[in-house]
Design a protein around this motif. Structure first.
Motif, PDB file in Angstrom:
ATOM      1  N   LEU A  46      -5.571   0.649   9.519  1.00  0.00           N
ATOM      2  CA  LEU A  46      -6.363   0.550   8.826  1.00  0.00           C
ATOM      3  C   LEU A  46      -6.508  -0.368   7.597  1.00  0.00           C
ATOM      4  O   LEU A  46      -7.364  -1.506   7.105  1.00  0.00           O
ATOM      5  N   ASP A  47      -6.305   0.269   6.527  1.00  0.00           N
ATOM      6  CA  ASP A  47      -6.242  -0.304   4.646  1.00  0.00           C
ATOM      7  C   ASP A  47      -5.572  -1.878   5.000  1.00  0.00           C
ATOM      8  O   ASP A  47      -6.587  -1.965   4.792  1.00  0.00           O
ATOM      9  N   VAL A  65       0.551  -7.122  -8.258  1.00  0.00           N
ATOM     10  CA  VAL A  65       1.405  -7.504  -7.176  1.00  0.00           C
ATOM     11  C   VAL A  65       0.736  -7.998  -6.333  1.00  0.00           C
ATOM     12  O   VAL A  65      -0.189  -8.868  -6.452  1.00  0.00           O
ATOM     13  N   ILE A  66       2.266  -9.122  -6.498  1.00  0.00           N
ATOM     14  CA  ILE A  66       1.989 -10.160  -5.712  1.00  0.00           C
ATOM     15  C   ILE A  66       2.721 -10.706  -4.126  1.00  0.00           C
ATOM     16  O   ILE A  66       3.682 -10.061  -4.239  1.00  0.00           O
ATOM     17  N   LEU A  67       1.933 -11.559  -2.915  1.00  0.00           N
ATOM     18  CA  LEU A  67       2.414 -10.821  -1.628  1.00  0.00           C
ATOM     19  C   LEU A  67       2.473 -12.907  -1.071  1.00  0.00           C
ATOM     20  O   LEU A  67       1.150 -13.192  -1.361  1.00  0.00           O
ATOM     21  N   HIS A  68       3.109 -13.086  -1.705  1.00  0.00           N
ATOM     22  CA  HIS A  68       3.409 -14.685  -0.881  1.00  0.00           C
ATOM     23  C   HIS A  68       4.236 -15.063   0.625  1.00  0.00           C
ATOM     24  O   HIS A  68       5.422 -14.405   1.450  1.00  0.00           O
ATOM     25  N   TYR A 101      -3.415  -3.581  -9.968  1.00  0.00           N
ATOM     26  CA  TYR A 101      -3.713  -2.485 -10.731  1.00  0.00           C
ATOM     27  C   TYR A 101      -4.024  -2.566 -11.886  1.00  0.00           C
ATOM     28  O   TYR A 101      -3.856  -3.162 -12.848  1.00  0.00           O
ATOM     29  N   ALA A 102      -4.114  -1.338 -12.605  1.00  0.00           N
ATOM     30  CA  ALA A 102      -4.647  -0.864 -13.561  1.00  0.00           C
ATOM     31  C   ALA A 102      -3.681  -0.962 -14.758  1.00  0.00           C
ATOM     32  O   ALA A 102      -3.511  -2.090 -15.948  1.00  0.00           O
ATOM     33  N   LEU A 150       0.855  -1.253  -0.568  1.00  0.00           N
ATOM     34  CA  LEU A 150       0.120  -0.137  -0.378  1.00  0.00           C
ATOM     35  C   LEU A 150       0.964   1.539   0.023  1.00  0.00           C
ATOM     36  O   LEU A 150       0.264   2.151  -0.782  1.00  0.00           O
ATOM     37  N   VAL A 151       2.191   1.223   0.699  1.00  0.00           N
ATOM     38  CA  VAL A 151       2.723   2.490   1.157  1.00  0.00           C
ATOM     39  C   VAL A 151       3.405   2.666  -0.694  1.00  0.00           C
ATOM     40  O   VAL A 151       3.188   3.928  -1.253  1.00  0.00           O
ATOM     41  N   LEU A 152       3.826   1.363  -1.592  1.00  0.00           N
ATOM     42  CA  LEU A 152       3.901   1.718  -2.509  1.00  0.00           C
ATOM     43  C   LEU A 152       3.209   2.352  -3.693  1.00  0.00           C
ATOM     44  O   LEU A 152       3.799   3.208  -4.743  1.00  0.00           O
ATOM     45  N   PHE A 153       2.011   1.220  -4.067  1.00  0.00           N
ATOM     46  CA  PHE A 153       1.643   1.648  -4.899  1.00  0.00           C
ATOM     47  C   PHE A 153      -0.237   2.353  -4.557  1.00  0.00           C
ATOM     48  O   PHE A 153      -0.599   2.283  -5.051  1.00  0.00           O
TER      49      PHE A 153
END
Length: 342
Positions: free
Chosen positions: A321-322, A222-225, A217-218, A185-188
């Protein structure tokens, strides 16, 4: 001379001892005057300068300005609610809370009492993350199309600890996933979609210990694993863009140094060894890219200025919270087996 913030540390488990106590004790900006813990002998040994008390009630009618809550996740909301109502500023360990509703209530309470409410997303200050952030800001890789962030471990057997026992806010998605989601979220910023796979893969596991999230995203993915079955070095970051790629292996060294009892003194404390540098691939050439020096001190430095000068906290409650919102959406996506619009 700066006026120290009088602080109370609530909880003296692994997180309190490892990620908070060394930074509260190593700078003059904070004065730790209370520790709330049932481990009184350990607390007196580690924090001889503070009064050790067994319960929250002992914080009333004191000079404490800031409460740092490192208790298990199920206690985050009731403890934060109590200290905010007592008029204290609050730092909560991540994840912020266990539900969006709890988080919204705490945000409103902090606003009503005009108190700083922040969450300890310390991995914003990992050296490898700061390096990735600079690559994106400088557009070194051009337009990034794919970003991967892994936090894998080799823990093939469940451990006896509250994070791996069934209950509110337990499991790897809340534990490790909150770090990766916050960094994304900070990056994108906010994604358009989320597709999640969240599983309990180990025999006899009580909680989800594997997750694979895809944020849409448009113009990029993003992959988080995270997996408990990774015996090889952690493949931490991978970015691919229109001009090149960046790959990073291994984890930021700060946690291991804190575990080893190495005090966070000096600007070079979080510096990474050269053999751990990531690889930058541009125009067909590979370059070892020096990793920026991480420093969790930056969290408490920014917090001090937020409390004393009214500046922005290092992590706002709404940002935290996000993270919880996306965790809830990920769980729903995994349960329903479909991509969720966010």
């Amino acid at each position: 001379m700066n006026q120290p913030i009088k602080a109370a540390l609530i909880g003296l488990g692994f997180s309190g001892r490892t990620f908070h106590l060394p930074f509260l004790q190593s700078r003059g900006d904070y004065e730790l005057i209370k520790v709330v813990s049932g481990q009184s002998e350990l607390a007196k040994k580690l924090v001889p300068e503070a009064e050790v008390v067994p319960s929250m009630e002992d914080l009333s009618d004191t000079d404490v300005e800031l409460a740092i809550i490192t208790a298990p996740n199920e206690l985050h909301f009731p403890l934060a609610e109590a200290v905010l109502k007592a008029g204290l500023h609050v730092v909560l360990e991540k994840p912020f809370v266990n539900t969006v509703g709890e988080g919204e209530a705490l945000v409103q309470l902090a606003d009503e009492h005009q108190r700083v409410l922040s969450v300890y997303h310390n991995r914003r200050f990992d050296g490898d993350f700061l390096t990735v952030q600079a690559l994106l800001e400088n557009q070194t890789l051009g337009t990034v199309r794919l970003f991967e962030s892994h936090f894998d471990r080799f823990r093939p057997e469940p451990q006896v600890r509250w994070r791996e026992q069934a209950g509110p806010g337990t499991g790897f998605l809340y534990d490790l996933g909150s770090h990766l989601i916050d960094q994304a979220l900070v990056l994108f910023g906010w994604p358009e979609t989320i597709t999640a796979n969240v599983l309990a893969m180990r025999p006899h596991a009580e909680v989800a210990d594997y997750f694979h999230l895809q944020l849409g995203y448009a113009a990029h993915q993003v992959i988080l694993h995270s997996s408990p079955f990774c015996a090889s070095p952690n493949h931490r970051f991978q970015l691919h863009g229109s001009k090149g790629s960046y790959q990073k292996w291994g984890l930021d060294p700060q946690e291991d140094r804190l575990r080893a009892g190495i005090r966070p003194d000096g600007s070079e404390w979080g510096k990474e060894e050269t053999e751990q540098y990531g690889s930058l691939y541009v125009a067909g050439q590979r370059t070892a890219l020096p990793t920026q020096t991480g420093n969790y001190h930056r969290y408490y430095d920014a917090l001090y200025h937020a409390i004393r000068s009214g500046g922005e906290p290092p992590v706002t409650a709404r940002q935290a919270l996000d993270v919880v919102r996306l965790i809830e959406l990920a769980e729903r996506s995994a349960f329903e087996g479909r991509t969720m619009s966010v």
